[in-house]
Design a protein around this motif. Structure first.
Motif, short mmCIF file in Angstrom:
data_model
loop_
_atom_site.label_atom_id
_atom_site.label_comp_id
_atom_site.label_asym_id
_atom_site.label_seq_id
_atom_site.Cartn_x
_atom_site.Cartn_y
_atom_site.Cartn_z
N ASP A 2 0.83 -1.20 0.00
CA ASP A 2 0.00 0.00 0.00
C ASP A 2 0.86 1.24 0.00
OD1 ASP A 2 0.44 0.96 2.82
OD2 ASP A 2 -0.41 -1.00 3.25
N ALA A 3 0.26 2.33 -0.44
CA ALA A 3 1.00 3.58 -0.55
C ALA A 3 1.40 4.14 0.81
CB ALA A 3 0.15 4.61 -1.31
N GLU A 4 0.64 3.80 1.87
CA GLU A 4 0.96 4.29 3.20
C GLU A 4 2.34 3.82 3.65
OE1 GLU A 4 -2.06 3.28 6.00
OE2 GLU A 4 -3.64 4.07 4.72
N HIS A 5 2.79 2.67 3.17
CA HIS A 5 4.08 2.12 3.55
C HIS A 5 5.14 2.37 2.48
CE1 HIS A 5 1.24 -0.15 6.10
NE2 HIS A 5 2.16 0.13 6.99
N GLY A 6 4.89 3.28 1.55
CA GLY A 6 5.87 3.65 0.55
C GLY A 6 5.96 2.69 -0.63
N THR A 7 5.07 1.73 -0.69
CA THR A 7 5.08 0.78 -1.81
C THR A 7 4.40 1.42 -3.00
OG1 THR A 7 4.96 -1.04 -0.25
CG2 THR A 7 4.39 -1.52 -2.53
N GLN A 8 5.08 1.38 -4.13
CA GLN A 8 4.49 1.92 -5.34
C GLN A 8 4.43 0.85 -6.42
OE1 GLN A 8 6.84 5.58 -5.96
NE2 GLN A 8 4.88 6.60 -5.72
N VAL A 9 3.41 0.97 -7.23
CA VAL A 9 3.22 0.09 -8.37
C VAL A 9 3.85 0.78 -9.57
CG1 VAL A 9 1.53 -1.04 -9.85
CG2 VAL A 9 1.07 -0.80 -7.40
N ILE A 10 4.79 0.10 -10.22
CA ILE A 10 5.47 0.65 -11.38
C ILE A 10 4.79 0.07 -12.62
CG2 ILE A 10 7.66 0.93 -12.60
CD1 ILE A 10 7.60 2.05 -9.69
N VAL A 11 4.29 0.95 -13.46
CA VAL A 11 3.66 0.53 -14.72
C VAL A 11 4.62 0.93 -15.84
CG1 VAL A 11 1.62 0.68 -16.17
CG2 VAL A 11 1.39 0.94 -13.69
N GLU A 12 5.22 -0.10 -16.44
CA GLU A 12 6.22 0.13 -17.48
C GLU A 12 5.56 0.65 -18.76
OE1 GLU A 12 9.35 0.03 -16.97
OE2 GLU A 12 9.42 -1.00 -15.05
N PRO A 13 6.35 1.21 -19.67
CA PRO A 13 5.79 1.72 -20.94
C PRO A 13 5.11 0.59 -21.73
CG PRO A 13 8.04 2.47 -20.67
CD PRO A 13 7.79 1.46 -19.59
N PRO A 14 4.13 0.96 -22.54
CA PRO A 14 3.46 -0.05 -23.36
C PRO A 14 4.45 -0.73 -24.30
CG PRO A 14 2.28 2.04 -23.46
CD PRO A 14 3.58 2.29 -22.75
N GLY A 15 4.27 -2.00 -24.46
CA GLY A 15 5.10 -2.79 -25.36
C GLY A 15 4.23 -3.85 -26.01
N PRO A 16 4.83 -4.78 -26.69
CA PRO A 16 4.04 -5.86 -27.31
C PRO A 16 3.24 -6.61 -26.26
CG PRO A 16 6.31 -5.88 -28.10
CD PRO A 16 6.26 -4.90 -26.96
#
Length: 79
Positions: A2-16
């Motif tokens: 969760d964001a409260e604990h500094g965890t972030q979801v990384i969404v990479e650039p679109p690819g195949p």
């Protein structure tokens, strides 16, 4: 996770095939659209109903925001 604990979801650039979704060094999967991303988050322990895809505290978007799921040169379309 969760964001409260500094965890972030990384969404990479679109690819195949879509966008790679990561949390730290762990890859959650390849999302073809928002529904896939929300399912990965559900499996990781987040309530998808409480997630806002434009929340900068939770998501880091590379190569476009939550409305971009295919690479500009990807002729296969997608959503």
């Amino acid at each position: 996770m969760d964001a409260e604990h500094g965890t972030q979801v990384i969404v990479e650039p679109p690819g195949p095939g879509g966008r790679r979704i990561r949390v730290g060094r762990e890859t959650l999967g390849l999302a073809r659209g928002p529904a896939d991303l929300l399912e990965f988050l559900r499996r990781a322990g987040l309530d998808p109903d409480s997630v806002s895809l434009d929340d900068p505290a939770l998501f880091v978007w590379h190569g476009g925001g939550p409305d971009v799921w295919t690479a500009p040169d990807d002729a296969s379309g997608g959503s």
